[in-house]
Design a protein around this motif. Structure first.
Motif, short mmCIF file in Angstrom:
data_model
loop_
_atom_site.label_atom_id
_atom_site.label_comp_id
_atom_site.label_asym_id
_atom_site.label_seq_id
_atom_site.Cartn_x
_atom_site.Cartn_y
_atom_site.Cartn_z
N HIS A 31 -7.22 -18.54 -4.65
CA HIS A 31 -6.08 -17.84 -4.04
C HIS A 31 -6.36 -16.33 -3.93
CE1 HIS A 31 -4.00 -21.62 -4.45
NE2 HIS A 31 -4.24 -21.62 -5.75
N PHE A 32 -7.33 -16.01 -3.10
CA PHE A 32 -7.75 -14.60 -2.95
C PHE A 32 -6.61 -13.76 -2.38
CE2 PHE A 32 -11.75 -17.07 -2.25
CZ PHE A 32 -12.36 -16.70 -3.45
N GLN A 33 -6.52 -12.54 -2.90
CA GLN A 33 -5.53 -11.59 -2.37
C GLN A 33 -6.14 -10.64 -1.35
OE1 GLN A 33 -5.30 -11.31 -6.56
NE2 GLN A 33 -3.19 -10.61 -6.46
N LEU A 34 -7.47 -10.50 -1.42
CA LEU A 34 -8.16 -9.58 -0.51
C LEU A 34 -9.51 -10.18 -0.15
CD1 LEU A 34 -8.36 -6.65 0.78
CD2 LEU A 34 -9.51 -5.97 -1.33
N VAL A 35 -9.88 -10.07 1.13
CA VAL A 35 -11.23 -10.44 1.56
C VAL A 35 -11.92 -9.18 2.07
CG1 VAL A 35 -10.41 -11.22 3.86
CG2 VAL A 35 -12.67 -11.94 3.01
N HIS A 36 -13.05 -8.87 1.46
CA HIS A 36 -13.83 -7.68 1.80
C HIS A 36 -14.99 -8.15 2.68
CE1 HIS A 36 -15.75 -3.70 0.19
NE2 HIS A 36 -16.26 -4.01 1.38
N CYS A 37 -14.97 -7.74 3.95
CA CYS A 37 -15.94 -8.22 4.94
C CYS A 37 -17.00 -7.16 5.20
CB CYS A 37 -15.25 -8.55 6.26
SG CYS A 37 -13.84 -9.66 6.06
N GLU A 50 -4.83 -17.26 8.91
CA GLU A 50 -4.36 -18.60 8.50
C GLU A 50 -3.80 -18.65 7.09
OE1 GLU A 50 -7.21 -21.69 9.29
OE2 GLU A 50 -7.62 -20.95 11.33
N LYS A 51 -4.28 -17.73 6.21
CA LYS A 51 -3.86 -17.79 4.81
C LYS A 51 -3.17 -16.52 4.31
CE LYS A 51 -5.72 -21.89 4.29
NZ LYS A 51 -4.89 -23.09 4.06
N GLY A 52 -3.06 -15.54 5.19
CA GLY A 52 -2.35 -14.32 4.82
C GLY A 52 -3.09 -13.42 3.83
N VAL A 53 -4.41 -13.60 3.74
CA VAL A 53 -5.20 -12.77 2.82
C VAL A 53 -5.41 -11.39 3.44
CG1 VAL A 53 -7.39 -12.60 1.56
CG2 VAL A 53 -6.40 -14.85 2.02
N ARG A 54 -5.20 -10.34 2.66
CA ARG A 54 -5.45 -8.98 3.16
C ARG A 54 -6.93 -8.82 3.49
NH1 ARG A 54 -1.41 -4.74 3.04
NH2 ARG A 54 0.32 -5.44 1.78
N MET A 55 -7.23 -8.02 4.51
CA MET A 55 -8.61 -7.91 5.00
C MET A 55 -9.08 -6.46 5.03
SD MET A 55 -10.01 -9.01 8.77
CE MET A 55 -11.59 -8.41 9.40
N LEU A 56 -10.23 -6.22 4.40
CA LEU A 56 -10.90 -4.92 4.46
C LEU A 56 -12.14 -5.08 5.33
CD1 LEU A 56 -11.48 -2.02 3.55
CD2 LEU A 56 -12.51 -2.94 1.47
N PHE A 57 -12.19 -4.34 6.43
CA PHE A 57 -13.33 -4.39 7.35
C PHE A 57 -14.26 -3.23 7.03
CE2 PHE A 57 -14.86 -3.67 11.96
CZ PHE A 57 -15.99 -4.42 11.74
N ASP A 58 -15.39 -3.56 6.40
CA ASP A 58 -16.41 -2.57 6.00
C ASP A 58 -17.44 -2.53 7.12
OD1 ASP A 58 -17.95 -0.86 4.48
OD2 ASP A 58 -17.78 -2.05 2.64
N ILE A 59 -17.26 -1.58 8.03
CA ILE A 59 -17.93 -1.67 9.33
C ILE A 59 -19.45 -1.55 9.26
CG2 ILE A 59 -17.56 0.76 9.92
CD1 ILE A 59 -17.03 -0.19 12.81
N ARG A 60 -19.99 -0.73 8.36
CA ARG A 60 -21.43 -0.56 8.14
C ARG A 60 -22.20 -0.03 9.35
NH1 ARG A 60 -20.68 -0.02 3.26
NH2 ARG A 60 -22.92 0.22 3.04
N GLY A 61 -21.60 0.08 10.49
CA GLY A 61 -22.30 0.55 11.69
C GLY A 61 -21.79 -0.22 12.90
#
Length: 405
Positions: free
Chosen positions: A97-103, A118-129
Motif C-alpha cells: 500500500h505505497f503512499q508515494l511512487v518515486h519515478c 488507478e491506485k491514487g498513489v502520489r507521484m514524484l517525477f525525477d526527470i534526470r534529463g
C-alpha cells in the motif's frame, strides 16, 4: 508506515545506481521512510556486484526487487521490461500500500503514472534529463526511421503528462527548471519543481581521508611519479567528447612535457588507445584503470587537473555531471566546456577551474594551465554547499514529508 516505491530502469549494480540512487535511499531510510526498490540489472554486472548491494539494502531496511534488463531486440525488449516493472509494482502495491511512487526518469514514470491514476498513489517525477531528446541528439533514435519518430512523439507527449500529473518534479539543474517553466504547462509552476543536482558522498570524496602511503603506492604502480597527471573519471559513452578531450591533452603535452592522461573508467582501454593513436598521441602517456566506486577518490587525488567535455545540446540543459561534484570535492582544478546545465556557472561561482567557450580545435589549442582563478578551498566548500549528499537527501525529504509526512 511511510511506504515508498522507488522505480529505476537503471541498475543498482551499475556505478550510477551506487552513486546516484542508493545513497539517497539510505539517507531517507534513516529518516523513517520504508523503501521498496525495483531496478533492472544487467546480467554481467549483477553477478559480481549483487552481494554488496543486497547487504546494503538489508542493513538499511530496503526491500530490493531486481529484475533482469533485456537489451535485444530493440524496442520490443523495453516494452517487455516495462510490463515486468508494471506487474511487479502492482503486485507489491497490493501488499505494501505505497503512499508515494518515486519515478527515476521516463520509462519508470510510465508505471508510476498508472499507479497514480488507478491506485491514487502520489507521484514524484525525477526527470534526470530531457530523455527523449537525449535519445535523438545522442543518435540512438534516428527520426528518419518511422518507428523511432513514433516513439519520440509518444514520449514527448508523455513528458508533458508526467510534468502535469505528477505531484512534484525534481530537475537536476536550474537551467532545466527554467526551460520547463517556459513551456507554461497546466499545473507546472516554479514551486512544483525542486532542483537537486547529482550529489556526492562527501564522507567518501574527502581529500583529508586519502592515505598518503596508498597514494604513493598508486603513483609507483601506474608510473606517475614526477608526472603531470591529467585525469578523467567515469564512463565515456554517447555524450562525453573523447576526441576533444584527447586533443586538449595533446595541447597540454606541449605545455607540460611530463604530462600523462589517466582515465578512471570501465570503458574498454582499446577505445581510448585507438582514438589517441589516430591523433598521434604516444600510447605510453595514456593510462586506463577500472576501479570500484569506493576507490575512485584515491585516483582523483592523483590528478593535477581533470578534464570533461560534454557535447552541448538542448537536452543537456537538464544534465548534471556526477563527476563535477566529485572533482570539486577533491580540490582538483577542472577544465570543462560551457553550455551544459549549470556546470559552467558553478565552476565560475566557486573558482573551480577553467571553462572553455566551446570545444573547437582553436579553443583546445590555446588555453592556459595556470588556472589563475582556481581556489582549492573555495572549490571544496562549493562542493559541500552545492553537491553534498546531505543537502540532496534534505531536498528529497522536504518533498516526501510534504506528501506522506
Amino acid at each position: 508506515m511511510k511506504n515508498v516505491l522507488y522505480l529505476s530502469y537503471d541498475g543498482m549494480t551499475d556505478p550510477l545506481g551506487q552513486s546516484q540512487v542508493l545513497p539517497y535511499l539510505i539517507g531517507l531510510s534513516k529518516k523513517g521512510f520504508r523503501f521498496t526498490l525495483i531496478s533492472f540489472e544487467k546480467p554481467d554486472r549483477y553477478e559480481p556486484e549483487k552481494g554488496k548491494i543486497e547487504v546494503l539494502c538489508i542493513e538499511h531496511n530496503i526491500l530490493w526487487k531486481p529484475l533482469v534488463y533485456t537489451k535485444n531486440p530493440p524496442v520490443l525488449s523495453t516494452i517487455l521490461d516495462i510490463r515486468k516493472m508494471r506487474k511487479t509494482a502492482f503486485e507489491l502495491h497490493s501488499e505494501k500500500h505505497f503512499q508515494l511512487v518515486h519515478c527515476r526518469s521516463y520509462i519508470s514514470a510510465l508505471v508510476g503514472l498508472k499507479l497514480k491514476r488507478e491506485k491514487g498513489v502520489r507521484m514524484l517525477f525525477d526527470i534526470r534529463g530531457f530523455w527523449a531528446d537525449e535519445r535523438v541528439e545522442g543518435k540512438i533514435w534516428n527520426l528518419g526511421n518511422p518507428l523511432f519518430r513514433i516513439i519520440y512523439s509518444y514520449f514527448k507527449k508523455k513528458e508533458r503528462t508526467y510534468l502535469e500529473e505528477s505531484d512534484a518534479i525534481v530537475s537536476l539543474t536550474e537551467v532545466g527548471k527554467r526551460e520547463i517553466v517556459s513551456w507554461k504547462l497546466n499545473t507546472v509552476t516554479p514551486e512544483k519543481i525542486q532542483v537537486i543536482p547529482c550529489c556526492v558522498d562527501l564522507n567518501l570524496f574527502d581529500p583529508q581521508k586519502i592515505d598518503s602511503d596508498l597514494l604513493h603506492q598508486k603513483k609507483l604502480e601506474y608510473h606517475l611519479k614526477d608526472k603531470f597527471v591529467v585525469g578523467y573519471v567515469g564512463s565515456i559513452g554517447t555524450w562525453y567528447q573523447l576526441r576533444e578531450m584527447l586533443l586538449a591533452f595533446k595541447h597540454i603535452t606541449h605545455l607540460k612535457r611530463n604530462a600523462v592522461f589517466l582515465f578512471v573508467t570501465k570503458e574498454s582501454p582499446s577505445i581510448i588507445q585507438t582514438e589517441a593513436k589516430e591523433l598521434g598521441i604516444d600510447p605510453e602517456v595514456i593510462r586506463v584503470v577500472s576501479v570500484q566506486h569506493q576507490k575512485v577518490p584515491c585516483f582523483i587525488a592523483l590528478f593535477d587537473c581533470s578534464i570533461f567535455f560534454i557535447r552541448p545540446s538542448f537536452s543537456k540543459k537538464a544534465s548534471s555531471p556526477t563527476k563535477q561534484g566529485e572533482i570539486m570535492a577533491m580540490g582538483v582544478p577542472l577544465i570543462c566546456n560551457a553550455g551544459v546545465g549549470d556546470t559552467d556557472e558553478i565552476v565560475q561561482r566557486y573558482n573551480a577551474g577553467l571553462v572553455l567557450k566551446d570545444t573547437s580545435e582553436a579553443s583546445l589549442s590555446y588555453f592556459s594551465l595556470d588556472f589563475p582563478d582556481f581556489d582549492r578551498e573555495k572549490a571544496i566548500s562549493g562542493a559541500k554547499e552545492y553537491f553534498s549528499l546531505e543537502k540532496g537527501v534534505a531536498g528529497y525529504f522536504s518533498l516526501y514529508d510534504r506528501f506522506i509526512g
